[in-house]
Design an enzyme around this catalytic site. Structure first.
Site, mmCIF file in Angstrom:
data_model
loop_
_atom_site.group_PDB
_atom_site.id
_atom_site.type_symbol
_atom_site.label_atom_id
_atom_site.label_comp_id
_atom_site.label_asym_id
_atom_site.label_seq_id
_atom_site.Cartn_x
_atom_site.Cartn_y
_atom_site.Cartn_z
ATOM 1 N N GLU A 59 -9.403 11.180 -8.632
ATOM 2 C CA GLU A 59 -9.374 10.685 -7.167
ATOM 3 C C GLU A 59 -7.998 9.383 -7.351
ATOM 4 O OE1 GLU A 59 -12.490 8.111 -6.345
ATOM 5 O OE2 GLU A 59 -11.583 6.981 -5.369
ATOM 6 N N ASP A 84 -24.549 9.764 -9.361
ATOM 7 C CA ASP A 84 -23.314 9.064 -10.088
ATOM 8 C C ASP A 84 -23.476 7.498 -10.410
ATOM 9 O OD1 ASP A 84 -20.764 8.551 -9.857
ATOM 10 O OD2 ASP A 84 -20.378 7.672 -8.193
ATOM 11 N N ASP A 122 -22.535 6.132 -5.834
ATOM 12 C CA ASP A 122 -22.713 4.718 -5.416
ATOM 13 C C ASP A 122 -22.042 4.313 -5.380
ATOM 14 O OD1 ASP A 122 -19.958 5.053 -6.711
ATOM 15 O OD2 ASP A 122 -20.809 3.220 -8.712
ATOM 16 N N SER A 123 -20.973 4.724 -4.452
ATOM 17 C CA SER A 123 -20.009 4.432 -2.982
ATOM 18 C C SER A 123 -21.233 4.118 -1.733
ATOM 19 C CB SER A 123 -19.579 5.363 -2.111
ATOM 20 O OG SER A 123 -19.733 6.814 -2.049
ATOM 21 N N LYS A 161 -22.308 12.184 -12.678
ATOM 22 C CA LYS A 161 -20.952 11.685 -12.858
ATOM 23 C C LYS A 161 -20.578 10.418 -13.537
ATOM 24 C CE LYS A 161 -18.484 10.566 -9.210
ATOM 25 N NZ LYS A 161 -18.034 9.436 -9.789
ATOM 26 N N GLU A 165 -17.746 7.543 -14.762
ATOM 27 C CA GLU A 165 -15.969 6.981 -14.537
ATOM 28 C C GLU A 165 -15.690 6.509 -16.011
ATOM 29 O OE1 GLU A 165 -15.372 4.361 -11.736
ATOM 30 O OE2 GLU A 165 -16.523 5.035 -10.574
#
Ligand code: KIV
Length: 289
Positions: free
Chosen positions: A184, A85, A46-47, A115, A117
């Site tokens: 991270e 993501d 999602d970056s 993925k 978070e």
């Protein structure tokens, strides 16, 4: 054609001490180069909110954006293990929404895993998605979607208390059914403790070398992303500077009439040019009458 890795290959790589290398990709051509370069995995992170859309962070990113980009990456890298993501608010509300949105990645973009978070607080979602037959990767430490709560894009796990909390989160994510976890922006010692503590692969971005593999953001290693550079980034190319140079040279050539040259143009079919000239003459004399 190279054989796509499975979760078992990735697990065996951890057992054999062989590091997995992966990178983010958001589009077809990056995915093609990454597959040619032999990446073990690709993340459609999602970056992309920052790297493609110019947002300040990842929070505005939508499910649809993630799906479109995952589809393009799948087309570019048909033989690579791809992780989609899950963007902000696609899984936080409840487990039903989490399962449905995770499912979209698999049905529409043919990813191999998703993925999300968070640690203990997203374990119900990890369990539910995993029970739905889908592979889930966890992500702890600096979790950009909750950077507001963390006080910004800051390193995590730097005190004993914070490190122990992270260890608990990592264990819970594994217990909930994740097949691997990303850590991270955490001190390397803490990542190593987590790596040694878990049976599933533990990957690092900004968490040191003692992990089962590394991921980097493609726009960072290629030297394209201009807004900021995190401490953990190593630039392997300066495509930003190269792109600027190429754009300036092209603009200069066009303005000076140096481009296009004869080699960049198409010839008329043999014998057609004199006929065209004759036809033009006739048109012009008819217009005078
Ligand atoms: O979105 C992303 O690119 C990520 C990175 C931290 C790997 O999650």
């Amino acid at each position: 054609m190279k054989k796509k890795l499975t979760r078992f290959d990735l697990q065996n790589m951890k057992g054999a001490g062989k590091k997995a290398v992966w990178v983010t990709a958001y589009d077809f051509w990056t995915a093609q180069f990454a597959e040619q370069a032999g990446m073990d995995m690709l993340l459609v992170g999602d970056s992309l909110g920052m790297c493609i859309y110019g947002y300040e962070g990842t929070v505005p990113v939508t499910m649809d954006q993630c799906i479109y980009h995952s589809e393009a990456v799948r087309r570019g890298a048909p033989s690579t293990f791809i992780i989609g993501d899950m963007p902000f608010l696609s899984y936080q509300v409840n487990t039903d929404e989490a399962v449905r949105n995770a499912g979209r990645f698999f049905k529409e973009a043919k990813v191999d895993a998703i993925k999300l978070e968070g640690g203990r607080r997203v374990c119900p979602q990890i369990r539910a998605i995993s029970d739905g037959g889908m592979l889930v990767m966890g992500h702890i430490g600096l979790t950009p979607q909750s950077s507001g709560q963390l006080g910004g894009f800051k390193a995590q796990g730097r005190t004993v208390e914070a490190a122990l909390e992270l260890m608990e989160d990592a264990r819970a994510v594994q217990e909930a059914g994740a097949f691997s976890i990303l850590v991270e922006a955490v001190p390397p010692e803490v990542c190593k403790i987590i790596r040694d503590d878990l049976t599933i692969p533990v990957y690092s971005i900004g968490a040191g070398v003692d992990a089962d593999g590394q991921v980097m953001i493609c726009s960072d290693i290629l030297g394209i992303f201009q807004a900021f550079t995190a401490k953990f980034v190593k630039k392997y190319a300066n495509l930003g500077a190269e792109t600027l140079k190429a754009m300036e040279a092209y603009a200069d050539d066009v303005r000076k009439g140096k481009f296009p040259e004869a080699q960049h143009t198409y010839n008329m079919v043999e014998g057609e040019l004199p006929k065209l000239k004759t036809a033009l003459k006739k048109i012009k004399s008819a217009r005078k009458k």
